[in-house]
Design a protein around this motif. Structure first.
Motif, PDB file in Angstrom:
ATOM      1  N   PHE A 141       8.092   7.997  -2.804  1.00 53.20           N
ATOM      2  CA  PHE A 141       6.847   8.974  -3.105  1.00 53.20           C
ATOM      3  C   PHE A 141       6.727   9.253  -0.864  1.00 53.20           C
ATOM      4  O   PHE A 141       6.763   8.738  -0.500  1.00 53.20           O
ATOM      5  CB  PHE A 141       5.917   8.290  -3.449  1.00 53.20           C
ATOM      6  CG  PHE A 141       5.548   8.805  -4.016  1.00 53.20           C
ATOM      7  CD1 PHE A 141       5.318   9.068  -5.508  1.00 53.20           C
ATOM      8  CD2 PHE A 141       5.351   6.916  -5.426  1.00 53.20           C
ATOM      9  CE1 PHE A 141       4.819   9.298  -6.518  1.00 53.20           C
ATOM     10  CE2 PHE A 141       5.165   6.926  -6.781  1.00 53.20           C
ATOM     11  CZ  PHE A 141       5.298   7.808  -7.330  1.00 53.20           C
TER      12      PHE A 141
ATOM     13  N   LYS B 135       0.964  -1.448   0.137  1.00 46.54           N
ATOM     14  CA  LYS B 135       0.149  -0.317  -0.056  1.00 46.54           C
ATOM     15  C   LYS B 135       0.882   1.015  -0.370  1.00 46.54           C
ATOM     16  O   LYS B 135       0.617   2.294   0.589  1.00 46.54           O
ATOM     17  CB  LYS B 135      -1.031   0.095   1.518  1.00 46.54           C
ATOM     18  CG  LYS B 135      -2.512  -1.302   1.356  1.00 46.54           C
ATOM     19  CD  LYS B 135      -3.417  -1.264   0.709  1.00 46.54           C
ATOM     20  CE  LYS B 135      -4.033  -1.928   0.070  1.00 46.54           C
ATOM     21  NZ  LYS B 135      -5.217  -2.186  -1.555  1.00 46.54           N
TER      22      LYS B 135
ATOM     23  N   GLU C 243      -3.506  16.809  -1.220  1.00 45.10           N
ATOM     24  CA  GLU C 243      -4.972  16.593  -0.690  1.00 45.10           C
ATOM     25  C   GLU C 243      -6.122  16.843  -1.510  1.00 45.10           C
ATOM     26  O   GLU C 243      -7.281  16.798  -1.846  1.00 45.10           O
ATOM     27  CB  GLU C 243      -5.030  16.694   0.811  1.00 45.10           C
ATOM     28  CG  GLU C 243      -4.407  16.088   1.268  1.00 45.10           C
ATOM     29  CD  GLU C 243      -2.875  16.248   1.400  1.00 45.10           C
ATOM     30  OE1 GLU C 243      -2.805  16.472   0.610  1.00 45.10           O
ATOM     31  OE2 GLU C 243      -2.353  15.688   2.621  1.00 45.10           O
TER      32      GLU C 243
ATOM     33  N   GLY D 205       1.232   8.736   1.789  1.00 48.41           N
ATOM     34  CA  GLY D 205      -0.129   9.496   2.309  1.00 48.41           C
ATOM     35  C   GLY D 205      -0.862   8.559   3.397  1.00 48.41           C
ATOM     36  O   GLY D 205      -0.722   7.896   3.698  1.00 48.41           O
TER      37      GLY D 205
ATOM     38  N   ALA E  55       1.106   3.800   3.002  1.00 46.57           N
ATOM     39  CA  ALA E  55       0.301   4.507   3.141  1.00 46.57           C
ATOM     40  C   ALA E  55      -0.521   4.445   5.065  1.00 46.57           C
ATOM     41  O   ALA E  55      -0.290   3.394   5.932  1.00 46.57           O
ATOM     42  CB  ALA E  55      -0.941   4.391   3.064  1.00 46.57           C
TER      43      ALA E  55
END
Ligand code: COA
Length: 260
Positions: free
Chosen positions: A108, A24, A135, A65, A27
């Motif tokens: 990232f 993922k 966002e 994120g 995240a």
């Protein structure tokens, strides 16, 4: 302590904390934030650990994120509480941790990932790193301190542009902005950060904790950074580290700080 989403590798005075959800892109879900909270608390309480390096698992991402799948159907109240709890549990905790924290940004660093890196005391990026606060492309704003820490680090105009465009900048751009201190090849990122951590670990951990407090006070609207600095400066004079540091200098030898 047993963790599901993070790994801790401590060698002598340095701990490497790896966020470990590579499928993922690391995240940050609720469990990861909770585990990071526990891990940072644990490492801060461990007097042997003098510096922490935070990184992401795999070669693609530091942290891509907050976990979008967890908050996609949240209400207004749940959204507010997500930001408040996250800031308290992790982002403010890291910023104010007495033990220095270096972000090793290995890919990232987006949204909550860049916000986590910005809460760290400083940042080093690998050449492939890309960062941004995307966002508003999701209809929300940065909620883990991004609207505050990004302007502090790169200035208001640049932060406004990055937030409004939801764009990404590369590592070279980030170093020019002062968002990261160094850019190094991905293969040497951890070694580079560990060397920096070792330099930090050779100094007085007690004095460093006071310096973190004083620097942060200058960015806090409710405190006077100069007054906090004066008090922290005075506090140092009562520590064994200060006695050792000054004695070692006068005796022309290397200080061996007791860390108290
Ligand atoms: N939340 C939840 N899952 C995420 C995620 C996030 N922020 N970022 C990546 N993932 C997941 C993807 O859903 C995918 O999972 P799947 O394989 O189960 O479908 C996996 O991580 C790999 O990501 P993918 O998008 O396939 O990789 P990519 O190389 O094509 O793209 C990014 C990489 C970083 C550009 C892209 O993943 C992305 O835009 N992520 C979201 C960034 C973001 O908006 N963050 C701010 C959140 S507030």
């Amino acid at each position: 302590m047993q963790f599901n989403t993070i790994l801790i590798d401590s060698q002598e005075a340095i701990s490497v904390l790896t966020i470990n959800r590579p499928s993922k892109l690391n995240a940050l879900n609720r469990e990861t934030i909770q585990e990071l909270h526990q891990a940072f608390k644990m490492l801060e309480a461990d007097g042997r650990i003098k510096a922490i390096v935070v990184t992401g698992s795999g070669d693609k991402a530091f942290v891509a994120g907050a976990d979008i799948s967890e908050f996609a159907d949240f209400s207004v109240e749940e959204g507010g509480s997500l930001a408040a709890k996250g800031q308290e549990l992790l982002f403010d905790l890291v910023e104010n941790l007495g033990t220095p924290v270096i972000a090793a940004m290995n890919g990232f660093a987006l949204g909550g990932g860049l916000e986590l890196a910005m809460a760290c005391h400083f940042r080093v990026a690998s050449e492939n790193a890309r960062m941004g606060l995307p966002e508003v492309s999701l209809g929300v704003i940065p909620g883990y301190g991004g609207t505050q820490r990004l302007p502090q680090l790169i200035g208001k105009g640049r932060a406004m542009e990055l937030i409004m465009t939801a764009g990404m900048i590369d590592a070279e751009h980030a170093v020019n902005y002062g968002l990261v201190n160094h850019v190094v090849p991905q293969g040497s990122l951890l070694e580079f950060c560990k060397k920096l951590a070792q330099k930090i670990a050779n100094n007085s951990s007690v004095a460093i904790a006071q310096a973190i407090k004083a620097v942060n006070a200058g960015f806090n609207n409710t405190s006077n950074g100069y007054a906090v600095e004066i008090e922290a400066f005075g506090t140092c004079f009562g520590t064994a580290d200060f006695k050792e540091g000054t004695t070692a200098f006068l005796e022309k030898r290397k200080a061996d700080f007791p860390g108290e």
